[in-house]
Design an enzyme around this catalytic site. Structure first.
Site, PDB file in Angstrom:
ATOM      1  N   LYS A 131      -4.716 -10.789  -8.929  1.00 54.15           N
ATOM      2  CA  LYS A 131      -5.990 -11.398  -8.526  1.00 54.15           C
ATOM      3  C   LYS A 131      -7.171 -10.497  -8.877  1.00 54.15           C
ATOM      4  CE  LYS A 131      -6.168  -9.561  -3.912  1.00 54.15           C
ATOM      5  NZ  LYS A 131      -7.129  -9.614  -2.866  1.00 54.15           N
ATOM      6  N   LYS A 144     -11.506  -5.578  -5.973  1.00 53.24           N
ATOM      7  CA  LYS A 144     -12.618  -4.639  -5.949  1.00 53.24           C
ATOM      8  C   LYS A 144     -12.326  -3.387  -6.759  1.00 53.24           C
ATOM      9  CE  LYS A 144     -14.308  -5.734  -1.376  1.00 53.24           C
ATOM     10  NZ  LYS A 144     -13.192  -5.557  -0.457  1.00 53.24           N
ATOM     11  N   LYS A 192       0.819  -1.214   0.000  1.00 51.28           N
ATOM     12  CA  LYS A 192       0.000   0.000   0.000  1.00 51.28           C
ATOM     13  C   LYS A 192       0.853   1.264   0.000  1.00 51.28           C
ATOM     14  CE  LYS A 192      -4.066  -2.303   1.621  1.00 51.28           C
ATOM     15  NZ  LYS A 192      -4.739  -2.860   2.800  1.00 51.28           N
TER      16      LYS A 192
HETATM   17  P1  ADP Z   1     -10.287  -6.933  -2.408  1.00 51.09           P
HETATM   18  O1  ADP Z   1      -8.901  -7.511  -2.437  1.00 51.09           O
HETATM   19  O2  ADP Z   1     -11.044  -7.232  -3.624  1.00 51.09           O
HETATM   20  O3  ADP Z   1     -10.326  -5.492  -1.989  1.00 51.09           O
HETATM   21  P2  ADP Z   1     -10.787  -7.662   0.289  1.00 51.09           P
HETATM   22  O4  ADP Z   1      -9.344  -7.421   0.507  1.00 51.09           O
HETATM   23  O5  ADP Z   1     -11.745  -6.777   1.014  1.00 51.09           O
HETATM   24  O6  ADP Z   1     -11.068  -7.686  -1.260  1.00 51.09           O
HETATM   25  O7  ADP Z   1     -11.120  -9.167   0.621  1.00 51.09           O
HETATM   26  C1  ADP Z   1     -12.308  -9.672   1.199  1.00 51.09           C
HETATM   27  C2  ADP Z   1     -12.184 -11.173   1.299  1.00 51.09           C
HETATM   28  O8  ADP Z   1     -12.140 -11.769  -0.006  1.00 51.09           O
HETATM   29  C3  ADP Z   1     -10.900 -11.636   1.987  1.00 51.09           C
HETATM   30  O9  ADP Z   1     -11.169 -12.794   2.730  1.00 51.09           O
HETATM   31  C4  ADP Z   1      -9.979 -11.925   0.832  1.00 51.09           C
HETATM   32  O10 ADP Z   1      -8.973 -12.844   1.165  1.00 51.09           O
HETATM   33  C5  ADP Z   1     -10.943 -12.509  -0.191  1.00 51.09           C
HETATM   34  N1  ADP Z   1     -10.460 -12.267  -1.561  1.00 51.09           N
HETATM   35  C6  ADP Z   1     -10.321 -11.079  -2.178  1.00 51.09           C
HETATM   36  N2  ADP Z   1      -9.883 -11.216  -3.451  1.00 51.09           N
HETATM   37  C7  ADP Z   1      -9.769 -12.560  -3.650  1.00 51.09           C
HETATM   38  C8  ADP Z   1      -9.392 -13.357  -4.782  1.00 51.09           C
HETATM   39  N3  ADP Z   1      -9.086 -12.815  -5.958  1.00 51.09           N
HETATM   40  N4  ADP Z   1      -9.378 -14.699  -4.630  1.00 51.09           N
HETATM   41  C9  ADP Z   1      -9.723 -15.265  -3.444  1.00 51.09           C
HETATM   42  N5  ADP Z   1     -10.101 -14.581  -2.361  1.00 51.09           N
HETATM   43  C10 ADP Z   1     -10.126 -13.234  -2.446  1.00 51.09           C
END
Ligand code: ADP
Ligand code: TRP
Length: 331
Positions: free
Chosen positions: A195, A198, A113
């Site tokens: 990956k 959001k 970050k």
């Molecule tokens: P993002 O990375 O999209 O902002 P978050 O960090 O808020 O999402 O993650 C929310 C949940 O979803 C967490 O448990 C995270 O490990 C899981 N998660 C997010 N992206 C993925 C992904 N591409 N594959 C598997 N799990 C994910």
């Protein structure tokens, strides 16, 4: 027998996607009958990277609505918003005294970050894992269903819990990352670059709110190549990812057909993607429609959020009383 406590949170920083669903929410739904579950929207955490709150309320509502649309039952679990539980902030304060600058600076997500937002390296970003530990420990949760990217945070939460117990007496059990498979699932983006997420790379991420045509369009654009040259080749990771998605939303005979085609070097990726697109539309459409209905019903949302906060605060204040007693802050 007392049910084990399960907890997890999602940041309201954008639209939920398939990675969130398969990495997190699917497991929440499976756990709700067997465990004592707490699921929440991490709106304080979102301020570390998204200080502008114009969209925040809408996002919080959408995350709640999408979780219910995916099958979470607010009558069975505590589904709440982080900022409705001030006990978490007090525990965060105590745990901050047990967290060291050096270990926080070494955290992978912090370094990432700092790279992404060099002009806003705020203290909340540095202590993000401490707040996350507080979310977990405030309910003395032992199982935390999360994706692979969160494993280091879980390890830190265990360290903070252990340090607290060592210094003040045994209050916290050790929380563990949890997934139903042996491996924590990670859904890659459709172009194979990192990956699904959001906020980044949105045309290569499938969102639970995407309409049918957009789902088709994104999948048809997914990265492929000219196919394997030798029988039973190892799949490149972007192809593996398409097969992963297929195995998640299509029936086993369909998956087997394309696996066989791949192994025999007769695979047609155009057909594979068409099939995946149709099965994905069938999967996402009911979730999208149910979530939209809930999100438009503000009275219902309010009721659910209020009810969740009450359940969460009952558990949180019981833990905080023990914490204060252990520290000796009970005058
Ligand atoms: P993002 O990375 O999209 O902002 P978050 O960090 O808020 O999402 O993650 C929310 C949940 O979803 C967490 O448990 C995270 O490990 C899981 N998660 C997010 N992206 C993925 C992904 N591409 N594959 C598997 N799990 C994910
Ligand atoms: N850090 C998590 C993420 O980015 C979200 C989160 C905050 C969380 N607090 C938590 C997850 C507590 C599990 C438990 O995905």
């Amino acid at each position: 027998m007392k049910k084990e406590v399960v907890l997890s949170g999602i940041r309201p920083t954008g639209f939920l996607h398939l990675g969130n669903y398969f990495g997190a929410m699917r497991n929440y739904v499976r756990m709700q009958d067997e465990f004592n579950c707490y699921f929440f929207v991490a709106n304080w955490h979102s301020l570390t990277t998204h200080p502008d709150t114009k969209e925040l309320q809408n996002s919080v509502h959408r995350v709640i609505a999408e979780n219910i649309a995916c099958g979470l039952d607010p009558a069975k679990v505590a589904l709440y918003v982080q900022s409705d539980v001030p006990e978490i902030a007090e525990l965060y304060l105590y745990l901050n005294m047990l967290a060291y600058k050096g270990e926080l600076e070494k955290t992978t997500t912090f370094k990432e970050k700092v790279r992404l937002q060099p002009d806003n390296v705020n203290a909340g970003l540095l202590t993000y894992p401490v707040l996350m530990a507080s979310d977990i420990l405030i309910h003395r949760a032992v199982k935390v269903p999360v994706g692979k990217d969160q494993e280091q945070h879980l390890e830190m939460a265990r360290n903070f819990a252990e340090r607290f117990n060592y210094r003040y007496g045994n209050v916290f059990p050790a929380p563990q990352a949890f997934n139903f498979g042996n491996e924590l699932i990670k859904i890659m983006s459709l172009d194979g670059n990192g990956k699904m997420s959001k906020s980044e790379n949105q045309m290569n991420t499938l969102y639970l709110a995407d309409d049918d045509d957009l789902i088709r369009k994104k999948i048809m654009k997914a990265k492929t190549d000219s196919g394997p040259a030798e029988k039973n080749s190892v799949k490149p990771d972007y192809i593996e990812n398409i097969f992963t998605l297929l195995s998640l939303v299509s029936d086993p005979s369909t998956v087997k057909k394309f696996e066989d085609d791949f192994n025999n070097c007769i695979i047609r990726y155009g057909d594979l993607k068409k099939q995946l697109a149709e099965d994905m539309v069938k999967f996402i459409k009911p979730i999208r429609e149910k979530a939209a209905d809930i999100q438009n019903n503000k009275d219902l949302l309010k009721k659910i959020i209020h009810q969740g906060a009450e359940k969460a605060r009952a558990s949180a204040s019981a833990t905080l009383t023990e914490v204060r007693n252990a520290i000796g802050m009970n005058y």
